[in-house]
Design a protein around this motif. Structure first.
Motif, mmCIF file in Angstrom:
data_model
loop_
_atom_site.group_PDB
_atom_site.id
_atom_site.type_symbol
_atom_site.label_atom_id
_atom_site.label_comp_id
_atom_site.label_asym_id
_atom_site.label_seq_id
_atom_site.Cartn_x
_atom_site.Cartn_y
_atom_site.Cartn_z
ATOM 1 N N VAL A 86 3.474 -11.950 0.529
ATOM 2 C CA VAL A 86 4.832 -12.248 0.065
ATOM 3 C C VAL A 86 5.601 -10.994 -0.352
ATOM 4 N N TRP A 87 4.905 -9.861 -0.438
ATOM 5 C CA TRP A 87 5.600 -8.613 -0.789
ATOM 6 C C TRP A 87 4.739 -7.431 -0.388
ATOM 7 N N SER A 88 5.396 -6.371 0.034
ATOM 8 C CA SER A 88 4.718 -5.100 0.253
ATOM 9 C C SER A 88 5.702 -3.990 -0.057
ATOM 10 N N GLY A 89 5.182 -2.857 -0.459
ATOM 11 C CA GLY A 89 6.031 -1.724 -0.794
ATOM 12 C C GLY A 89 5.249 -0.441 -0.796
ATOM 13 N N SER A 90 5.939 0.677 -0.718
ATOM 14 C CA SER A 90 5.252 1.966 -0.700
ATOM 15 C C SER A 90 6.180 3.052 -1.220
ATOM 16 N N ARG A 91 5.557 4.154 -1.598
ATOM 17 C CA ARG A 91 6.299 5.346 -2.046
ATOM 18 C C ARG A 91 5.584 6.568 -1.478
ATOM 19 N N PRO A 113 0.533 11.700 -3.710
ATOM 20 C CA PRO A 113 1.260 11.987 -2.476
ATOM 21 C C PRO A 113 1.889 10.742 -1.861
ATOM 22 N N SER A 114 1.132 9.634 -1.833
ATOM 23 C CA SER A 114 1.704 8.378 -1.354
ATOM 24 C C SER A 114 0.947 7.218 -1.975
ATOM 25 N N LEU A 115 1.578 6.065 -1.971
ATOM 26 C CA LEU A 115 0.992 4.849 -2.530
ATOM 27 C C LEU A 115 1.551 3.676 -1.745
ATOM 28 N N VAL A 116 0.685 2.759 -1.365
ATOM 29 C CA VAL A 116 1.115 1.538 -0.692
ATOM 30 C C VAL A 116 0.462 0.357 -1.389
ATOM 31 N N ALA A 117 1.194 -0.742 -1.506
ATOM 32 C CA ALA A 117 0.679 -1.920 -2.200
ATOM 33 C C ALA A 117 1.242 -3.172 -1.545
ATOM 34 N N ALA A 118 0.560 -4.286 -1.754
ATOM 35 C CA ALA A 118 1.018 -5.566 -1.217
ATOM 36 C C ALA A 118 0.462 -6.687 -2.070
ATOM 37 N N VAL A 119 1.164 -7.817 -2.056
ATOM 38 C CA VAL A 119 0.783 -8.992 -2.842
ATOM 39 C C VAL A 119 0.728 -10.198 -1.921
ATOM 40 N N GLN A 120 -0.276 -11.023 -2.138
ATOM 41 C CA GLN A 120 -0.469 -12.245 -1.366
ATOM 42 C C GLN A 120 -0.487 -13.438 -2.313
ATOM 43 N N ARG A 121 0.175 -14.507 -1.912
ATOM 44 C CA ARG A 121 0.176 -15.741 -2.698
ATOM 45 C C ARG A 121 -0.100 -16.903 -1.753
ATOM 46 N N GLN A 122 -1.014 -17.780 -2.154
ATOM 47 C CA GLN A 122 -1.399 -18.928 -1.332
ATOM 48 C C GLN A 122 -1.780 -18.494 0.082
ATOM 49 N N GLY A 123 -2.461 -17.363 0.170
ATOM 50 C CA GLY A 123 -2.984 -16.916 1.449
ATOM 51 C C GLY A 123 -1.990 -16.227 2.359
ATOM 52 N N GLN A 124 -0.758 -15.978 1.890
ATOM 53 C CA GLN A 124 0.245 -15.334 2.727
ATOM 54 C C GLN A 124 0.849 -14.141 2.004
ATOM 55 N N ASP A 178 -3.883 -18.051 -7.651
ATOM 56 C CA ASP A 178 -3.872 -17.927 -6.193
ATOM 57 C C ASP A 178 -3.011 -16.738 -5.764
ATOM 58 N N VAL A 179 -3.214 -15.618 -6.451
ATOM 59 C CA VAL A 179 -2.474 -14.387 -6.172
ATOM 60 C C VAL A 179 -3.474 -13.248 -6.017
ATOM 61 N N ALA A 180 -3.271 -12.415 -4.998
ATOM 62 C CA ALA A 180 -4.081 -11.226 -4.784
ATOM 63 C C ALA A 180 -3.165 -10.032 -4.615
ATOM 64 N N ALA A 181 -3.630 -8.864 -5.054
ATOM 65 C CA ALA A 181 -2.860 -7.635 -4.893
ATOM 66 C C ALA A 181 -3.797 -6.512 -4.501
ATOM 67 N N VAL A 182 -3.321 -5.663 -3.608
ATOM 68 C CA VAL A 182 -4.077 -4.480 -3.204
ATOM 69 C C VAL A 182 -3.181 -3.268 -3.386
ATOM 70 N N ALA A 183 -3.759 -2.172 -3.872
ATOM 71 C CA ALA A 183 -3.035 -0.920 -4.049
ATOM 72 C C ALA A 183 -3.910 0.224 -3.550
ATOM 73 N N LEU A 184 -3.354 1.096 -2.734
ATOM 74 C CA LEU A 184 -4.072 2.209 -2.129
ATOM 75 C C LEU A 184 -3.265 3.490 -2.313
ATOM 76 N N THR A 185 -3.950 4.579 -2.620
ATOM 77 C CA THR A 185 -3.263 5.855 -2.768
ATOM 78 C C THR A 185 -4.169 6.982 -2.289
ATOM 79 N N ASN A 186 -3.552 8.123 -1.947
ATOM 80 C CA ASN A 186 -4.333 9.235 -1.405
ATOM 81 C C ASN A 186 -4.337 10.425 -2.354
ATOM 82 N N THR A 187 -4.871 10.179 -3.542
ATOM 83 C CA THR A 187 -5.093 11.233 -4.514
ATOM 84 C C THR A 187 -6.465 11.035 -5.142
#
Length: 462
Positions: free
Chosen positions: A43-48, A30-41, A310-319
């Motif tokens: 730097v990108w986020s997106g969703s569908r 139904p939906s998905l949101v994700a974001a990426v962090q580099r050096q503690g900040q 030094d990169v982190a990513a999180v992805a969340l979805t509601n299925t």
């Protein structure tokens, strides 16, 4: 001083958006949101989203399931660092009357206590926690599946016990300890036990048809420390920054690094994953990741971190199922790390106060038998030994304050390095866990065990 990271290149941002778009479409989420962090900040986020104009953002809550376990582990390690318990303590010492009191805190943190994977009775993730009002209701009658300490066996009830341990030792609820000791200091104001708007609803998608069914969002009661939390990509990346560097208001850097060291034997043939203390470990190609996955009916979540990049990513979805969210988050890390590799900090020499001339004299080649190694000086009076060529037994060492050094990692972790001197004060050899390292291969002037043939090195006779 570390400069702020540059924004990602257009091609990298396009690749990240493409990855989550494919995941949402092919995974029928139904939906998905994700974001990426580099050096503690960030730097990108997106969703569908399947609903035009209603895509989630970094402030939208999703349920994060077993990612909650990492928060519980941090609370336990805080108790250890404050001297209120030891990880080798039996549970009975701090939480009596559980019938599994012989298992240790360390075993519970690393899922090696041998407890059952799930709570008995109705499916605990889709039923009210009121059905399990006491710990015996969570544990059931068949508590032991394996001998404690012998293997990894994931256990949700095990983290219920850890949550109750926190409450017993702290004298407050797990929720209050979580808020006081982690969420507030880290500024995670959008992480909570119950959903707070804006939040996503949980859905089950039919496996053979494009139709959906709403999932219940139950209060898990005593099982909350294993999987209750709701959070956002913004908050989870704040948590990722903490897991990378530590924060003395919450847990020091050494303790968060301890969390990502393997704590239990893996199963046969499982060389790609492991478990630390409240953190999952994984290999993605040549990259090592740490973090945690999570799932509850209606939701999937993953946070992965690559310390090297030094990169982190999180992805969340509601299925409930059908989307490999762990793979998505790992690929987001890989996209950034490979398209825009980390730029190393400029080399800088040690400061004058860090240079010890006696230590400097020890640097250079040393031989274990005929194996050539190099000893280097590191900041803070530390030492590092590594093979001169190829793979082998290397390790970093920290000073012990008594003229010795203790191994931090590798084969020599915990082993003691000593400098053995002659009567005139000159160095005879290095002793490393009883191994003798000499300045020359089998130096006849050094105390080589077994001695050195007096006729010395020779060629093949005629």
């Amino acid at each position: 001083m570390i400069s702020e990271p540059e924004q990602l290149l257009p091609g990298t941002r396009r690749a990240l958006l493409h990855r989550i778009a494919v995941a949402q479409s092919e995974g029928r989420a139904p939906s998905l949101v994700a974001a990426v962090q580099r050096q503690g900040q960030v730097v990108w986020s997106g969703s569908r989203s399947c609903v035009d104009g209603h895509a989630p953002d970094g402030d939208t809550q999703f349920r994060i399931g077993s990612l909650t376990k990492t928060f519980t582990a941090v609370l336990v390690l805080r108790l250890r660092d404050e001297g209120l318990l030891n990880l080798d303590d039996p549970l009975e010492k701090h939480l009596p009357g559980t019938d599994v009191g012989d298992i240790t805190v360390h075993q519970l943190l690393g899922h090696s206590a041998g407890l059952a994977a799930e709570s008995p009775g109705p499916w605990w993730e889709r039923t009210p926690g009121a059905l399990r009002p006491e710990l015996p209701d969570v544990l059931g009658e068949q508590t032991r599946m394996h001998v404690p300490g012998h293997r990894f066996h994931y256990s949700n009830p095990g983290y219920t016990l850890l949550g109750s341990l926190v409450e017993q030792v702290r004298g407050m609820s797990w929720e209050q300890a979580l808020r006081n000791e982690i969420l507030e200091p880290l500024g995670m104001h959008r992480t909570s036990l119950q959903p707070e708007a804006p939040h996503a609803g949980g859905w089950a998608v039919h496996p053979w048809a494009d139709v959906m069914l709403p999932e219940p969002a139950e209060d898990l009661g005593l099982m909350a420390p294993a999987g209750q939390l709701w959070s956002t990509t913004n908050d989870l990346l704040r948590f990722a920054a903490f897991l990378m560097e530590g924060d003395d208001r919450v847990l020091c850097a050494d303790s968060v690094e301890e969390m990502r060291k393997p704590s239990a034997p893996t199963g046969p043939g499982d060389w790609q994953s492991g478990y630390g203390l409240g953190l999952q470990l994984a290999r993605d190609g040549d990259r090592t990741l740490f973090g945690h996955t999570g799932s509850l009916p209606g939701f999937l979540a993953t946070l992965w971190i690559s310390a090297e990049d030094d990169v982190a990513a999180v992805a969340l979805t509601n299925t409930t199922a059908g989307l490999a969210i762990g793979e998505v988050a790992a690929e987001l890390v890989g996209i950034v790390a490979e398209a825009e590799p980390r730029v190393p900090e400029p080399w800088r020499p040690l400061t004058e106060s860090e240079v010890d001339t006696d230590l400097l004299a020890l640097t250079g080649p040393w031989y274990w038998g005929t194996r050539a190694n190099v000893l280097r000086l590191t900041p803070g009076g530390g030492l590092e030994i590594a093979p001169m060529r190829g793979a082998g037994r290397g390790a970093r060492f920290v000073p012990g304050g008594d003229g010795t050094w203790t191994g931090l990692d590798g084969y020599y972790a915990g082993e003691i390095l000593r400098v053995v001197r002659n009567d005139d004060g000159s160095v005879n050899h290095l002793d490393l866990g009883s191994f003798v390292f000499t300045r020359e291969p089998y130096d006849p002037a050094a105390a080589v065990p077994g001695g050195v043939d007096a006729s010395g090195w020779r060629g093949l006779g005629d």
